[in-house]
Each structure stands twice: as C-alpha cells, then as structure tokens.
Design an enzyme around this catalytic site. Sequence first.
Site: not given
Length: 388
Positions: A170, A246, A357
């Site tokens: 995200d 991911h 981050s």
Amino acid sequence: MAAAAARSRFQSKVETDFPVLDAKTNFDRKKLHTAPVGQVFRLRPFHVLVATGGGYAGYRKYEDYKLEQLEKRGIEVPVKLASEWEVALYKSVPTRLLSRAWGRLNQVELPTWLRKPVYSLYIWTFGVNMKEAAVEDLHHYRNLSEFFRRKLKPQARPVCCVHSVISPSDGKILNFGQVKNCEVEQVKGVTYSLESFLGPRISTEEMRFSQAPTGNSFQQQLVTKEGNELYHCVIYLAPGDYHCFHSPTDWTVSHRRHFPGSLMSVNPGVARWIKELFCHNERVVLTGDWKHGFFSLTAVGATNVGSIRIYFDQDLHTNSPSYSKGSYNDFSFISNNNKEGIPMRKGEHLGEFNLGSTIVLIFEAPKDFKFNLKAGQKIRFGEALGSL
C-alpha cells in the site's frame, strides 16, 4: 541605660538573623551552591547539535505540512533543494538512536485496558482502516509492534493476475518511468544516482543474468537483452498504511546488499527537499531476475523505521548501533546447494517495516512496457503497476 539596653537587644537580633560567617564558611557555602549550578548549565557540542538539529527537523515538518496542503489544492510546488549545511544539520539529529528507542517502546506489552485508547488514537490520527485487518479486535494486539505488523483479511487485497507487475505494498506513487542517464527520480525534478543507490555491480558469478560488457555505463550493464530498457517506480508507505510488502512479480532473488546509513524522513516533502535522499538512508537491496532480465526491490528505512525485515533472510540485522559511513555488506542466496536463489511468486509475503517507509523497484523490461499510474495517486498492494 534604656538606650544601651535597646542597642544590645538590636545587635543580638541581627547576629541571630544574619550570622557572621568566617572565611572558611563562606568558601564552603560558595562551593556548595555554585558547583551544581556549573554542572547543570554546562553545555556540550553534542547537546547543541541535537537541540539545533531537532528544532530544524521540527521546522521542516511544518514546511512539509504546508507543501501537502498546497498539493491537495492542486498547486504545483517548486523544487527547492537543501544545501549541504542543511543536510548536515538534519543528519546531526540522532535518528538511529531514536529509532532504536522507538523500536524498544513498540515491544512493551500494553495493559489490556490501555490498548483500545492507544490504538484508537493512532487509527484516528493516520486514518487506518481496521475493517481490512485479519483481527479487528484491538485488544488482540499486545504491543504497538504487533499492531503495526497486523495482517489483512485474504479478500482485502486481491492480486491482479492480468498484469505482469503489481504494487508490492500500500502507499503513494511518488514517481515512475524510465531510468535515464544513470539517474533516477525520487520525485519530479529531484534525482539520485543509480549506482550510488544500488552499489557497485555484482559479480557475474552471483548474477545469472549479467551478460553486458563491463565497459558500458552502469545502467547499460544492468540491461541484459537487446531492445530492453530500465524502469523504476517509487512507492511511499505512510504510517497509516499496511506495513508488510510482497513480491511484485514472479522472480528469483539471488543477492542481498545492506547499506547502513541515516534514517531521515522519506515523506514526499523531504524527498523533494534532499537530493539523493534514498542514497543517504539505510536500505536493503534485493536483486535477481525475472522473465525479462534484471529485477530489484529496495526497502528504504526512515525515521522510526530502522527495522527492515526480510522473511527468508534470517542473517539480516538493520539499524545497528554503529557502522562505517559508506559501507555495505553483501549476501548471496546462490550456493553449492542452491544454484537458483530464492524463487518468489507474485503476491507472496516478502518482508515488513515497523511503521512506514519507501519501496523502490528498478527493473528491466521491453520498450513497450507501460505503467498504469499517475504520480501522487494512492495504490494498494495487489493492484497493477504496469504491463506489456
């Protein structure tokens, strides 16, 4: 007689209220009162740097907030790069120490009665959508670290099967496009060196796809197939975003390079202000190959995000108390027992941050590869980044 008696009583009262001290008593009293005062108000260069740097960091946060408000109103913000002294002043803030302290605080188990108020405040501040969480009950999370690393419901992030590259997390798209002249844009108009970011070229023995002649530029050395180009995409994870990342495609990870470094903020305002910000900060570079050639994913640390975890790499330790400036350490996943490296499937769990981050993708693809993005847009893990 009455006058003499009055003078005697007055002198006696004065001596009682204001006793006469000898030289030794005065010296002791002076030592007693002035020594601690000297110790309390003694300033050291470190304290001055921390105070000045911290104040300046706070000022920059306020400036970033104003820039965000202008962006929301659709007003283009001009680029104003920091000078060398401003970067040095920002670096004087002990962000690595603060990040380690924050990490320890995150591990402290909260009393059950305190969990809901603390997490609710965080949810309200950063706009967290707990309806997507695998466990919505706030009392389930024993500490802040568990809450930050919460898992999502399986149906919350469907993985796009049509496009070849998906978002690994995200976040917000800061920039994307082709790499040109060995420079990569962290935001529009602000670049960093491709070689400084990834580090020196890895030996051909470790990289199965490395076929380019060593005499070419660093960028050309990464492109292994004729007709291909090098592309990049930068995704900023805000504190309220899902903190796991991911695999963005089907690929094989063959090498890890860890750069210890600063832990400056990587929010869009700072990325617009400090040139080569991602090269200053601590980062973990994973390199390998996919069906079109070179592929890399880099997790960039930030303030309070010194902890970067890669699930299959138990030897990785980030935000160590000490490090050598400009140093890095390499680790190869190719060995006598494993000739291929670590295979990753698109959408498979890869790693996590402890807050928010940045993820940077740099990869090789044919010239007809197209991004399906707009700079500044919000994106979620599993959504398409681009395809052929």
